[in-house]
Design an enzyme around this catalytic site. Sequence first.
Site, PDB file in Angstrom:
ATOM      1  N   CYS A  95       3.904  10.055 -22.009  1.00  0.00           N
ATOM      2  CA  CYS A  95       2.825  10.198 -21.020  1.00  0.00           C
ATOM      3  C   CYS A  95       3.349  10.798 -19.713  1.00  0.00           C
ATOM      4  O   CYS A  95       2.697  11.612 -19.091  1.00  0.00           O
ATOM      5  CB  CYS A  95       2.172   8.856 -20.748  1.00  0.00           C
ATOM      6  SG  CYS A  95       1.546   8.026 -22.217  1.00  0.00           S
ATOM      7  N   CYS A 146       6.573   3.571 -25.679  1.00  0.00           N
ATOM      8  CA  CYS A 146       7.985   3.740 -25.337  1.00  0.00           C
ATOM      9  C   CYS A 146       8.715   2.430 -25.047  1.00  0.00           C
ATOM     10  O   CYS A 146       9.933   2.426 -24.885  1.00  0.00           O
ATOM     11  CB  CYS A 146       8.138   4.675 -24.136  1.00  0.00           C
ATOM     12  SG  CYS A 146       7.433   4.006 -22.632  1.00  0.00           S
ATOM     13  N   ILE A 183       2.331   2.747   2.525  1.00  0.00           N
ATOM     14  CA  ILE A 183       1.926   3.613   3.644  1.00  0.00           C
ATOM     15  C   ILE A 183       2.979   3.583   4.757  1.00  0.00           C
ATOM     16  O   ILE A 183       3.460   2.518   5.143  1.00  0.00           O
ATOM     17  CB  ILE A 183       0.570   3.144   4.214  1.00  0.00           C
ATOM     18  CG1 ILE A 183      -0.523   3.483   3.204  1.00  0.00           C
ATOM     19  CG2 ILE A 183       0.287   3.787   5.566  1.00  0.00           C
ATOM     20  CD1 ILE A 183      -1.851   2.934   3.573  1.00  0.00           C
ATOM     21  N   SER A 202       0.804  -1.229   0.000  1.00  0.00           N
ATOM     22  CA  SER A 202       0.000   0.000   0.000  1.00  0.00           C
ATOM     23  C   SER A 202       0.833   1.273   0.000  1.00  0.00           C
ATOM     24  O   SER A 202       0.297   2.353  -0.204  1.00  0.00           O
ATOM     25  CB  SER A 202      -0.931   0.021   1.215  1.00  0.00           C
ATOM     26  OG  SER A 202      -1.791  -1.085   1.213  1.00  0.00           O
ATOM     27  N   HIS A 234       2.910   4.084   8.356  1.00  0.00           N
ATOM     28  CA  HIS A 234       1.826   4.136   9.327  1.00  0.00           C
ATOM     29  C   HIS A 234       2.067   5.196  10.390  1.00  0.00           C
ATOM     30  O   HIS A 234       3.201   5.513  10.741  1.00  0.00           O
ATOM     31  CB  HIS A 234       1.642   2.766   9.982  1.00  0.00           C
ATOM     32  CG  HIS A 234       0.998   1.780   9.059  1.00  0.00           C
ATOM     33  ND1 HIS A 234      -0.323   1.847   8.713  1.00  0.00           N
ATOM     34  CD2 HIS A 234       1.509   0.727   8.369  1.00  0.00           C
ATOM     35  CE1 HIS A 234      -0.610   0.873   7.873  1.00  0.00           C
ATOM     36  NE2 HIS A 234       0.488   0.175   7.636  1.00  0.00           N
ATOM     37  N   ILE A 279       8.662 -10.239   8.515  1.00  0.00           N
ATOM     38  CA  ILE A 279       8.432  -8.787   8.499  1.00  0.00           C
ATOM     39  C   ILE A 279       7.148  -8.506   7.733  1.00  0.00           C
ATOM     40  O   ILE A 279       7.145  -8.118   6.574  1.00  0.00           O
ATOM     41  CB  ILE A 279       9.637  -8.040   7.895  1.00  0.00           C
ATOM     42  CG1 ILE A 279      10.953  -8.491   8.553  1.00  0.00           C
ATOM     43  CG2 ILE A 279       9.445  -6.537   8.064  1.00  0.00           C
ATOM     44  CD1 ILE A 279      11.058  -8.260  10.041  1.00  0.00           C
ATOM     45  N   VAL A 291      20.518 -17.451  -3.017  1.00  0.00           N
ATOM     46  CA  VAL A 291      21.264 -18.313  -2.093  1.00  0.00           C
ATOM     47  C   VAL A 291      20.670 -19.717  -2.166  1.00  0.00           C
ATOM     48  O   VAL A 291      19.461 -19.899  -2.014  1.00  0.00           O
ATOM     49  CB  VAL A 291      21.188 -17.753  -0.655  1.00  0.00           C
ATOM     50  CG1 VAL A 291      21.750 -18.756   0.348  1.00  0.00           C
ATOM     51  CG2 VAL A 291      21.951 -16.431  -0.590  1.00  0.00           C
ATOM     52  N   CYS A 342       9.362   8.660 -22.985  1.00  0.00           N
ATOM     53  CA  CYS A 342       7.983   8.380 -22.560  1.00  0.00           C
ATOM     54  C   CYS A 342       7.187   9.674 -22.590  1.00  0.00           C
ATOM     55  O   CYS A 342       7.460  10.594 -21.834  1.00  0.00           O
ATOM     56  CB  CYS A 342       7.995   7.799 -21.149  1.00  0.00           C
ATOM     57  SG  CYS A 342       6.391   7.706 -20.359  1.00  0.00           S
TER      58      CYS A 342
END
Lengths: 508, 437
Positions: A425, A463, A66, A64, A68, A358, A191, A423
């Site tokens: 846009c 592009c 974010i 997201s 927090h 995590i 690994v 690019c």
Amino acid sequence: MLDPESTAVEGLITMSVPVVHDVIIIGGGVVGVTLARTLSRFELDVVLLERDAEVGFGVSKANSGIIHSGIHADPDTVKGRLEWPGNVGWLRLRDDLGFGLAQVGELLVALAEDELATVEALHAQGRRKGVPGLEPYRQDQVRRAQPNLTREVIAGLWAPTAGVVNPYEAVLLIADNAARNGVQVVTSEPVVGIDPPVVDEPDAPIRVRTPGRTWHGRYVVNAAGLYADEIAAMAGVASFTIHGRKGEEYLLDKRLAGLVTSIIFPCPTETSKGTLVTPTYDGTIMVGPTAEATDDKDDTTTTPEGAAQVFAAARRLVPGISPRDVIAEFAGVRAVAHTEDFIIGPTDRPGFVNAAGIQSPGLTAAPAIAELLLDVLSDEGLALHEKDAWQPRSEHPVRFAQLSTEEQAELAVREPRYAQLVCRCELVTEAEILDAIDRGARTLDGLKFRTRIGMGRCQGGFCTWHCMQLLAERQQVDLPAVTKRGAGSWLVCERDDAGARPTAALGG
Amino acid sequence: MTISAEPRHLDARYDVLVVGAGPAGMAAAIGAREMGADSVLLVDRERDPGGILLQCIHSGFGLHAFKEEITGPEYAERFFEQVLDHEVDVLTDAFVMDVTAERRVKLMSPSVGVTTVDAGAVVLAMGARERTRGAIHIPGDRPSGVMTAGLAQKMVNLEGYLPGRRAVILGSGDIGLIMARRLTLEGVEVVGVFELLAHPSGLGRNIVQCLEDFDIPLHLSTTVVGIHGRDRLERLTVAPVDDQRQPLMDRAWDVDCDTLLLSIGLIPDAELARDLGARMDPLTGGPMVSSTMETSLPGVFAAGNVVHVNDLADWVSQEARVAGEAAGALSTGRMRPLEDIRLLPGDNVGYVVPHTISSDHTQTVSFRVRKPIYGDTQLRLGEVHRRKLKAAVPAEMITIKVGPHLLEGFTGDALRVDAVPFDAEADAPSDAVGGER
């Protein structure tokens, strides 16, 4: 992929005495790169090994985005302890590295009487953790702050410390800065094994095997995300399991910019903070995530069920949201330990340290996780001597589109490739693409997350070819070797008669 | 193709500046010079002028403009020769970043840097872009191998590479149909074309020449509902849809392939017009225009696919010539025609261009039907004009010429355009003179 350092590395293998690194970090997600940069402050030889073609290609770029506010996680957990200091750490990182991070604040809303207790509890929890600026909102205050929210809202909690970040940009710039301060970042380096301890030689370095070579490290930090349990097992210290929890996210058209101006949280449930409505740093609205257990750790599919769930939940908060406005969708898989908490600390194997499980709020906590790991490594005997020459800042990549006309004109005089469009846009120039490649972009997705090419309206239709050509030229490979994100994600193949073509015969 | 007219330096001011050197922009530049503009600058973002024509190596171009069938690059070359003959300044590798209502144009190019040019009139001719996966929301993985048909066309026709070995095409737009044939000729296996609608989106001649002649199946009322493959595309799930276009998952099946080409429609690439504040038409996605293709901003014209998606390049050039001529005329101080009648899409009409017409002169009115009528079709322009067609399908643009004689005696301020099945009793033939293409 060609790595300018690879020849030097190859040369070293043939020497009789192997290079022993002070620290080997396994995993180039947000935890690994943030630790790498933190360690780069000291006189240490640090190497980071990443299985993907570039750092940050796992859940670190698919979340997201974010930071927090600090109120959500229980302070009696590790993740709860690290949430708020992590938030503070991000602001320092932003100031040093200049990636996109805006403190837009969050508004937690209650839609029913029985949710008021949750709002009050989170308020109390936030105060206990020292999160500043918290303010309970009455119904009319919520309405004034966010007029497009449902009229069903009866109260809210305002937390101004929450922020939005471009997580991929942040991870890349953190890794970039770590590399500039001497950390060796090696990508496409999975690994595959860790040798058992050498009998009678407790101080012998840990030997970490990848398909092409063996790495020797005095300390190894396991920041391997979804696969941290497998890495721990390789080291002989399997003490936890990691499970995937998928989150689908849906990005809405820019037309809806301003629909909400802060992150909107519903009241959380047992397993999830719920579906959020987020104004991203780039000005679009994002809705999500879901929280679906998955046995397949690489399952990043979006599903009709996920979309239905996200939009039902988002429309409960903001009725003006519609699935018709979706312009892009993605999913990330969070690494959840069986303990539902972060697993950070030393193990039974001397020198082998975990940074595992995590899950949310992992992105937020990352800077604090790095500081905690520094303490853990120090306790384990790693000597930390600060470097005089540490460079906390690195030159931020030029974002041509954001410059004034005068600055653009001046740059174009200095380097005509700044006036060569790639690019249209997002207005990205050839000079920016080449700089991104020089900073480590190896794939189309890597270019996209660094420069925004292909993120605009045409989604790369115009592009893509130009970018593929620049990747091929700069890395001196043939076009069929250019990929979307490494491994088998090829983009074009040769025609059947290509053998007759002189370019192929000459090897480019 | 060499560009002998490329300016070494740019003038500070041009009578007419044309943005985009495809079939629209080149025709507009020629039209502007012919109507008396002294200085015309034609700007294109690619290295060579011609726009998307350059990758359209199939024939089917020029039947109207040159009365013979030629390829896209040939069409571009013929127009570009005329551009040079008309002493138009051409600047390629140049991108127009911004246009103001005062017609100050900001552009960038390695040859001139970042600079501004003032223009007496501007013609926007940026063409269209393809709709992408994001626009239609297909669940599943996000592997490589999913691309627009136009990007695949560029890879194959201009660069000499293949987009994959086994392809599926979603959408029956013309680019997709043409790519089905091209890929087959290049040795790529084309498994099939899937179309959400109950009727094809592309021209009838392309269904025959590109699919039927090569035994490529066309699955109507069927769409892609799942994309599978971690790195590269490996498999699609496709399903028929009901009449509400909802997939019938119990009848879904899987198709192995490594490539999915999207040919799901074009959208006017009209951001410059939108940023300028020109009034936009939500039906076309392009700016609203007058009978001379002038937008709501005086002196800013637009023509071709940036206004509405045409079916043939020839029509694009014809329409853009009108725009160029009007821009040229404006630069020499001639007055505008009086635009006194609005055109409105009526029964079974998706959009109408232009948005206003004038009783001063003869103009071409273009539109498309929403639903196909496979039989006698009545076209109605308000009460002033009726015309019968043998059929009307969304894939084919319909045009009618509307001259002052039709509008004589008309006192209203708006005319509706309808296209409905012919009803012999209600639709008595009109004696008005007109002509559909």
